[in-house]
Design an enzyme around this catalytic site. Structure first.
Site, short mmCIF file in Angstrom:
data_model
loop_
_atom_site.label_atom_id
_atom_site.label_comp_id
_atom_site.label_asym_id
_atom_site.label_seq_id
_atom_site.Cartn_x
_atom_site.Cartn_y
_atom_site.Cartn_z
N ASP A 49 1.02 -1.07 -0.09
CA ASP A 49 -0.05 -0.02 0.08
C ASP A 49 0.77 1.25 0.10
O ASP A 49 1.58 1.40 0.96
CB ASP A 49 -0.95 -0.35 1.20
CG ASP A 49 -1.86 0.91 0.90
OD1 ASP A 49 -2.06 1.88 0.14
OD2 ASP A 49 -2.88 0.87 1.76
N ASP A 50 0.99 1.94 -1.07
CA ASP A 50 1.59 3.08 -1.13
C ASP A 50 3.27 3.09 -1.23
O ASP A 50 3.85 3.93 -0.92
CB ASP A 50 1.41 4.21 -0.11
CG ASP A 50 -0.09 4.73 -0.06
OD1 ASP A 50 -0.80 4.36 -1.03
OD2 ASP A 50 -0.38 5.68 0.73
N CYS A 89 -5.91 3.81 -3.57
CA CYS A 89 -6.21 2.57 -3.22
C CYS A 89 -7.49 2.11 -3.84
O CYS A 89 -7.32 0.99 -4.46
CB CYS A 89 -6.45 2.59 -1.84
SG CYS A 89 -5.00 2.99 -0.61
N ARG A 93 -7.53 -1.02 -6.59
CA ARG A 93 -7.95 -2.30 -6.16
C ARG A 93 -9.08 -2.82 -6.96
O ARG A 93 -8.93 -4.22 -7.19
CB ARG A 93 -8.20 -2.32 -4.71
CG ARG A 93 -6.89 -2.41 -3.97
CD ARG A 93 -7.15 -1.61 -2.32
NE ARG A 93 -5.77 -0.90 -2.00
CZ ARG A 93 -5.05 -1.55 -1.23
NH1 ARG A 93 -5.61 -2.73 -0.57
NH2 ARG A 93 -3.85 -1.13 -0.79
N LYS A 148 -5.47 -5.53 3.62
CA LYS A 148 -6.70 -4.30 3.35
C LYS A 148 -7.39 -4.50 2.20
O LYS A 148 -6.87 -4.70 1.13
CB LYS A 148 -5.88 -3.22 3.42
CG LYS A 148 -6.62 -1.86 2.95
CD LYS A 148 -5.70 -0.50 3.09
CE LYS A 148 -6.06 0.29 1.83
NZ LYS A 148 -5.40 1.58 1.95
N HIS A 150 -10.45 -2.44 0.92
CA HIS A 150 -10.95 -1.03 0.56
C HIS A 150 -11.88 -1.13 -0.78
O HIS A 150 -11.79 -0.18 -1.56
CB HIS A 150 -9.75 -0.48 0.32
CG HIS A 150 -9.96 1.02 0.85
ND1 HIS A 150 -9.04 1.88 0.86
CD2 HIS A 150 -11.19 1.61 0.95
CE1 HIS A 150 -9.23 2.96 1.18
NE2 HIS A 150 -10.52 2.96 1.29
N SER A 173 -8.47 1.87 4.79
CA SER A 173 -7.09 2.33 5.15
C SER A 173 -6.82 2.25 6.54
O SER A 173 -7.87 2.98 7.47
CB SER A 173 -6.88 3.55 4.48
OG SER A 173 -6.70 3.52 3.22
N HIS A 235 1.46 2.45 4.00
CA HIS A 235 0.59 3.34 4.29
C HIS A 235 0.86 4.13 5.69
O HIS A 235 1.06 3.34 6.46
CB HIS A 235 -0.76 2.78 3.81
CG HIS A 235 -1.84 4.00 3.41
ND1 HIS A 235 -2.25 4.78 4.58
CD2 HIS A 235 -2.45 4.36 2.48
CE1 HIS A 235 -3.21 5.46 4.43
NE2 HIS A 235 -3.58 5.28 3.03
N ASP A 287 -0.09 -0.96 -4.66
CA ASP A 287 -1.39 -0.52 -5.38
C ASP A 287 -1.29 1.19 -5.88
O ASP A 287 -2.25 1.58 -6.48
CB ASP A 287 -2.56 -0.37 -4.12
CG ASP A 287 -2.45 0.77 -3.16
OD1 ASP A 287 -1.19 1.22 -2.84
OD2 ASP A 287 -3.42 1.14 -2.58
N ASN A 288 -0.20 1.89 -5.70
CA ASN A 288 -0.22 3.12 -6.08
C ASN A 288 1.37 3.69 -5.51
O ASN A 288 1.96 2.95 -4.82
CB ASN A 288 -1.08 4.28 -5.69
CG ASN A 288 -1.28 4.14 -4.59
OD1 ASN A 288 -2.51 3.91 -3.75
ND2 ASN A 288 -0.45 4.98 -3.39
N LYS A 305 1.94 9.56 -5.23
CA LYS A 305 0.72 9.09 -5.22
C LYS A 305 -0.42 10.09 -5.30
O LYS A 305 -0.36 11.19 -4.99
CB LYS A 305 0.63 8.69 -3.55
CG LYS A 305 -0.90 8.08 -3.22
CD LYS A 305 -1.00 8.01 -1.76
CE LYS A 305 -2.64 7.49 -1.53
NZ LYS A 305 -2.69 7.07 -0.13
CA LIG Z 1 -2.77 3.00 -1.69
#
Ligand SMILES: [Ca+2]
Length: 482
Positions: A49-50, A89, A93, A148, A150, A173, A235, A287-288, A305
């Site tokens: 995540d991130d 996110c 996803r 996660k 989301h 998140s 994240h 994811d980003n 991001k």
């Molecule tokens: Ca993310």
């Protein structure tokens, strides 16, 4: 099963006519204990995540020690033009799950026009969508989502209703439980559909996710399995367990990255231990891109991001399957998370759904290193929420002229001029060559218009969009009173 059937009925009520006629794939219980089909590989997707393009050693990080991921890259193939479909996110996803652009499945923003889902939102990924887990479960796979989600926090929208036999993790998140109130419960940790801890102890999440994954892999070693591991880290707020806290050269962020590296090493070691190494495709990505504030790096890429610059949407990606995917190789052809559904489906002996548009393509020729294999994508589209902002085709990326240019948060930028970049020569998007290549600009503008027609744009509906789910009376996820 009883309560699940009941849920299903109430679900049919609230989604109305559109879903009442829908086929609900992948929800039939499958007989357990079938012997392993040796032709069907296992799949493990590690989805950070991130985490940014420049955050792991094999993608150039000099700050973070990632020996396990570096070894995974030495034993597998790095994808260096690998994309997610959004800089944040939820939309990102939705694409991994469905093989479709977020706008296709209406997950490009929440019901209030914000860039991601928030706790107790009405919206979620429509259960009528066929997820990658449902495709694989239909082929006899055991399926788990650990991490996660989301894509909707209401019971009817959780992973257990989207093709996963098992779920352990947080529904949105990890910064969404800090301000509490009537609509803002403390961050819940779920096992299947039950809240087992709130607020979740974030320090130990990466370690516990790892243990859950290994437990699931061991329990399902004799049949094909699909594990989706969407990490909560790195994240913000960034956490790491005692063994990693204050150990890295890059603060808490580096601690979290190094723990994720450890986690990948544990999972790969378990595969080896169970003699599943050459039966398992493991893919690592994010994811980003990294955010500008918490210590992450997007390497040479421009932007952060939440943007449609490369830094927001191009991710580090490693794919490993000994004997089937070349070791120590790199592939710079364009590929993306939408491609995983059709690719895994093919490897499992199935195909992507044929009753609807799927944007992803089978990239096994790229993964397996077939000589001369090229990206199957004529164009790749960069959306920011509902706004089409850029298009890539081959080495060319066109930023569309926009007035205003939307941002995921904060006020929109007043405008953005048309810009063309040659990503092969200029990965950092610094030298606008639009004037030198009017023919390329024209071709990419035409591709952008195709996307607008199909997927829509601000103020314009696309012909090929499908609805998200909408829950009329969402409730906060809390621990049940004991
Ligand atoms: Ca993310």
């Amino acid at each position: 099963m009883g309560h699940r059937i009941l849920h299903r009925r109430s679900f049919l009520k609230w989604t109305g006519a559109a879903l009442a006629t829908a086929v609900l794939p992948g929800r039939v219980c499958r007989a357990a204990g079938k012997p392993r089909d040796s032709e069907k590989p296992n799949f493990i997707v590690i989805f950070c995540d991130d985490m940014g393009y420049g955050d792991v050693g094999c993608f150039g990080s000099t700050k973070h020690r990632t020996p396990n991921l570096d070894r995974m890259a030495a034993e597998g193939t790095r994808f260096t033009s690998f994309y997610v479909t959004s800089g944040v996110c939820t939309p990102s996803r939705s694409s991994l799950m469905t093989g479709c652009y977020p706008r296709r499945v209406n997950m490009h923003q929440n019901e209030a026009g914000l860039c991601v889902l928030f706790p107790v939102n009405h919206k979620g990924l429509h259960p009528h969508e066929i997820t990658i887990a449902e495709v694989l479960r239909g082929q006899g796979y055991a399926t788990a989502c650990v991490g996660k989600w989301h894509l909707g926090d209401q019971p009817d929208l959780l992973p257990t209703r989207q093709g996963f036999d098992y779920y352990y993790g947080i529904p949105y998140s990890n910064d969404m439980g800090t301000r509490q109130g009537p609509g803002r419960p403390p961050l819940p940790l779920l096992r299947n559909e039950e809240v087992i801890e709130a607020p979740a102890d974030q320090n130990t999440l990466t370690r516990r996710y790892t243990e859950e994954v290994i437990k699931f892999v061991r329990a399902n070693k004799d049949r094909p399995f699909f594990v989706y591991l969407p990490h909560t880290m790195p994240h913000n707020p960034v956490h790491a367990s005692d063994a990693f806290r204050d150990k890295s050269a890059n603060g808490r962020y580096g601690d979290a990255v190094e723990e994720i590296d450890w986690s990948a090493g544990q999972i790969l070691a378990a595969l080896k231990d169970l003699d599943l190494d050459d039966k398992t495709l493991v893919l690592f990505t994010s994811d980003n891109g990294a955010a500008s504030r918490w210590g992450g790096s997007n390497g040479p890429l421009r932007g952060w991001k939440g943007s449609t610059w490369e830094g927001g949407m191009r991710e580090p990606c490693i794919v490993r399957w000994p004997g089937r995917i070349p070791a120590g190789a790199a592939c710079d052809e364009l590929a993306c998370t939408m491609d995983l559904l059709p690719t895994f489906a093919r490897l499992a002996g199935a195909s992507a759904p044929t009753d609807r548009i799927i944007d992803g393509r089978d990239i096994w020729p790229l993964m397996s290193g077939r000589p001369g294999a090229e990206t199957p994508h004529e164009a790749f589209y960069y959306y920011q929420m509902d706004q089409l902002q850029a298009v890539r085709s081959g080495k060319w990326k066109l930023h569309l002229p926009l007035k205003p240019k939307k941002r995921n948060w904060g006020k929109p930028e007043p405008g953005c001029p048309l810009q063309l970049y040659d990503l092969d020569a200029d990965i950092a998007e610094q030298n606008n060559v639009a004037e030198e290549h009017p023919d390329v600009v024209e071709r990419l503008l035409a591709l952008a218009e195709k996307a607008r027609d199909d997927l829509g744009d601000t103020g314009r509906k696309g012909k090929g969009q499908r609805p998200a789910a909408f829950v009329p009376h969402p409730k906060p996820l809390r621990m049940s009173a004991k």
